[in-house]
Design a protein around this motif. Structure first.
Motif, PDB file in Angstrom:
ATOM      1  N   THR A 212      40.890  52.105  28.760  1.00 20.77           N
ATOM      2  CA  THR A 212      42.262  52.214  28.264  1.00 20.77           C
ATOM      3  C   THR A 212      42.742  53.655  28.255  1.00 20.77           C
ATOM      4  N   GLY A 213      43.954  53.852  28.787  1.00 19.79           N
ATOM      5  CA  GLY A 213      44.609  55.150  28.725  1.00 19.79           C
ATOM      6  C   GLY A 213      45.751  55.091  27.732  1.00 19.79           C
ATOM      7  N   ALA A 214      46.585  56.118  27.751  1.00 15.47           N
ATOM      8  CA  ALA A 214      47.696  56.161  26.809  1.00 15.47           C
ATOM      9  C   ALA A 214      48.718  55.061  27.092  1.00 15.47           C
ATOM     10  N   ILE A 215      48.905  54.731  28.367  1.00 17.46           N
ATOM     11  CA  ILE A 215      49.912  53.734  28.742  1.00 17.46           C
ATOM     12  C   ILE A 215      49.289  52.539  29.457  1.00 17.46           C
ATOM     13  N   GLN A 216      48.465  52.809  30.446  1.00 18.35           N
ATOM     14  CA  GLN A 216      47.878  51.743  31.254  1.00 18.35           C
ATOM     15  C   GLN A 216      46.412  51.526  30.906  1.00 18.35           C
ATOM     16  N   ALA A 217      45.913  50.367  31.313  1.00 22.42           N
ATOM     17  CA  ALA A 217      44.502  50.041  31.106  1.00 22.42           C
ATOM     18  C   ALA A 217      43.995  49.264  32.312  1.00 22.42           C
ATOM     19  N   GLU A 218      42.700  49.364  32.541  1.00 17.30           N
ATOM     20  CA  GLU A 218      42.065  48.579  33.597  1.00 17.30           C
ATOM     21  C   GLU A 218      41.061  47.630  32.959  1.00 17.30           C
ATOM     22  N   VAL A 219      41.209  46.357  33.276  1.00 14.73           N
ATOM     23  CA  VAL A 219      40.304  45.328  32.774  1.00 14.73           C
ATOM     24  C   VAL A 219      39.535  44.767  33.960  1.00 14.73           C
ATOM     25  N   VAL A 220      38.214  44.801  33.884  1.00  9.11           N
ATOM     26  CA  VAL A 220      37.371  44.316  34.974  1.00  9.11           C
ATOM     27  C   VAL A 220      36.722  43.007  34.549  1.00  9.11           C
ATOM     28  N   LEU A 221      36.964  41.966  35.348  1.00 11.60           N
ATOM     29  CA  LEU A 221      36.445  40.634  35.055  1.00 11.60           C
ATOM     30  C   LEU A 221      35.250  40.343  35.955  1.00 11.60           C
ATOM     31  N   ASP A 222      34.128  39.979  35.344  1.00 13.80           N
ATOM     32  CA  ASP A 222      32.931  39.587  36.086  1.00 13.80           C
ATOM     33  C   ASP A 222      33.023  38.098  36.387  1.00 13.80           C
ATOM     34  N   GLY A 224      30.843  36.465  38.349  1.00 14.52           N
ATOM     35  CA  GLY A 224      29.538  35.942  38.728  1.00 14.52           C
ATOM     36  C   GLY A 224      29.237  36.189  40.189  1.00 14.52           C
ATOM     37  N   GLY A 225      27.969  36.091  40.541  1.00 14.74           N
ATOM     38  CA  GLY A 225      27.577  36.298  41.928  1.00 14.74           C
ATOM     39  C   GLY A 225      27.772  37.719  42.395  1.00 14.74           C
ATOM     40  N   GLY A 226      27.824  38.665  41.449  1.00 13.41           N
ATOM     41  CA  GLY A 226      28.015  40.063  41.810  1.00 13.41           C
ATOM     42  C   GLY A 226      29.445  40.424  42.154  1.00 13.41           C
ATOM     43  N   LYS A 227      30.393  39.529  41.915  1.00 11.82           N
ATOM     44  CA  LYS A 227      31.793  39.775  42.262  1.00 11.82           C
ATOM     45  C   LYS A 227      32.618  40.044  41.005  1.00 11.82           C
ATOM     46  N   THR A 228      33.442  41.077  41.074  1.00 13.70           N
ATOM     47  CA  THR A 228      34.330  41.426  39.965  1.00 13.70           C
ATOM     48  C   THR A 228      35.761  41.534  40.473  1.00 13.70           C
ATOM     49  N   LEU A 229      36.697  41.457  39.544  1.00 11.43           N
ATOM     50  CA  LEU A 229      38.111  41.594  39.870  1.00 11.43           C
ATOM     51  C   LEU A 229      38.743  42.492  38.818  1.00 11.43           C
ATOM     52  N   ALA A 230      39.437  43.537  39.264  1.00 16.35           N
ATOM     53  CA  ALA A 230      40.049  44.492  38.346  1.00 16.35           C
ATOM     54  C   ALA A 230      41.540  44.214  38.209  1.00 16.35           C
ATOM     55  N   ALA A 231      42.023  44.315  36.980  1.00 17.93           N
ATOM     56  CA  ALA A 231      43.444  44.139  36.692  1.00 17.93           C
ATOM     57  C   ALA A 231      43.984  45.408  36.056  1.00 17.93           C
ATOM     58  N   SER A 232      45.183  45.802  36.454  1.00 19.25           N
ATOM     59  CA  SER A 232      45.852  46.949  35.847  1.00 19.25           C
ATOM     60  C   SER A 232      46.983  46.417  34.973  1.00 19.25           C
ATOM     61  N   ILE A 233      46.831  46.568  33.654  1.00 17.53           N
ATOM     62  CA  ILE A 233      47.829  46.069  32.712  1.00 17.53           C
ATOM     63  C   ILE A 233      48.143  47.174  31.707  1.00 17.53           C
ATOM     64  N   THR A 234      49.078  46.938  30.825  1.00 14.27           N
ATOM     65  CA  THR A 234      49.423  47.967  29.849  1.00 14.27           C
ATOM     66  C   THR A 234      48.384  48.021  28.731  1.00 14.27           C
TER      67      THR A 234
END
Length: 263
Positions: A212-222, A224-234
């Motif tokens: 988390t930053g002052a305005i934006q945040a990155e959420v990384v979803l696991d 499974g199977g070694g695969k992740t997906l990153a989301a950029s949200i507030t």
């Protein structure tokens, strides 16, 4: 499996030149004219000229000599430079294939193919998420195609592409593809119950980390199977939704926001 190297040459701000355009050059030389060469490789006359111009721009000099009065109303033949470019490109592909085959013993038993390794090293993209998988199903109509790509044992991502793109990329079941998704296009829904939404991709996982930053945040979803997906949200959304590492969540991605790339 037969290893085949596909080489693309690129200079800054200029169109790339790959096997398809080299084959066009060969066809024009073989058929004796640009129009006949274009027909031989399934291109329009304009597309052929665009490809030939791109090659001339990349190499800095003409690869063909054209003349009036030949077959199909005009003729064309390779310049000495054009002949050398074709020969050099063939050698480059051959050497690349030899190099890829040479690393096969080092990857034995890992489940990683030499092509996966090379593309992983060479691919550059601005998309935060790049997941390799295999196409399992395609459903299409006259204009669009819905392409399902299995990126892990439990996760299939669906992309909506034009039928023209499907044809140009040679997409078909069984072919490997890389799924590209920009992080701002990923929506995170907390909980272990799938939300009732019309979004085509509703991907289950566990939050691996939150930065988390002052305005934006990155959420990384696991997923499974070694695969992740990153989301950029507030950052405000992270707090409001109570997103924390270890909690279950779903990643929502519109199929139209999924880009497919092939090696």
């Amino acid at each position: 499996m037969t290893i085949e190297a596909l080489v693309t040459l690129k200079a800054e701000s200029l169109s790339p030149v790959g096997r398809e355009r080299i084959r066009l050059l060969e066809a024009v030389a073989r058929e004796g004219s640009i129009s006949a060469g274009a027909r031989a490789v399934g291109l329009t006359y304009k597309a052929a000229w665009d490809g030939l111009d791109a090659m001339a721009n990349l190499f800095g000099q003409p690869l063909l000599e054209t003349r009036a009065g030949g077959k199909a109303g005009g003729g064309a033949r390779l310049t000495p430079t054009g002949q050398r470019v074709i020969a050099a490109f063939a050698r480059l592909e051959s050497e690349m294939a030899r190099l890829v085959r040479a690393v096969e013993p080092d990857l034995a038993g890992t489940g990683i193919s030499p092509l996966n390794l090379m593309s992983g090293f060479l691919m550059k993209t601005s998309a935060r998420n790049a997941l390799r998988g295999a196409i399992t199903h395609i459903e299409s109509d006259a204009l669009t195609a819905e392409v399902s790509v299995k990126v892990s044992d439990d996760t299939v991502i669906i992309a909506l592409v034009t039928r023209e793109s499907m044809t140009d990329l040679g997409l078909c079941p069984g072919r490997e593809a890389v799924v590209l998704v920009k992080a701002p296009f990923v929506v995170i829904a907390p909980g272990d119950t799938p939300p009732r939404v019309s979004v085509r991709n509703c991907l289950r996982g566990t939050i691996a980390r939150v930065e988390t930053g002052a305005i934006q945040a990155e959420v990384v979803l696991d997923m499974g199977g070694g695969k992740t997906l990153a989301a950029s949200i507030t950052a405000r959304s992270v707090e409001a939704l109570g997103l924390e590492a270890g909690k279950p969540a779903f990643a929502l991605v519109d199929a139209a926001h999924v880009i497919l790339a092939i090696d």
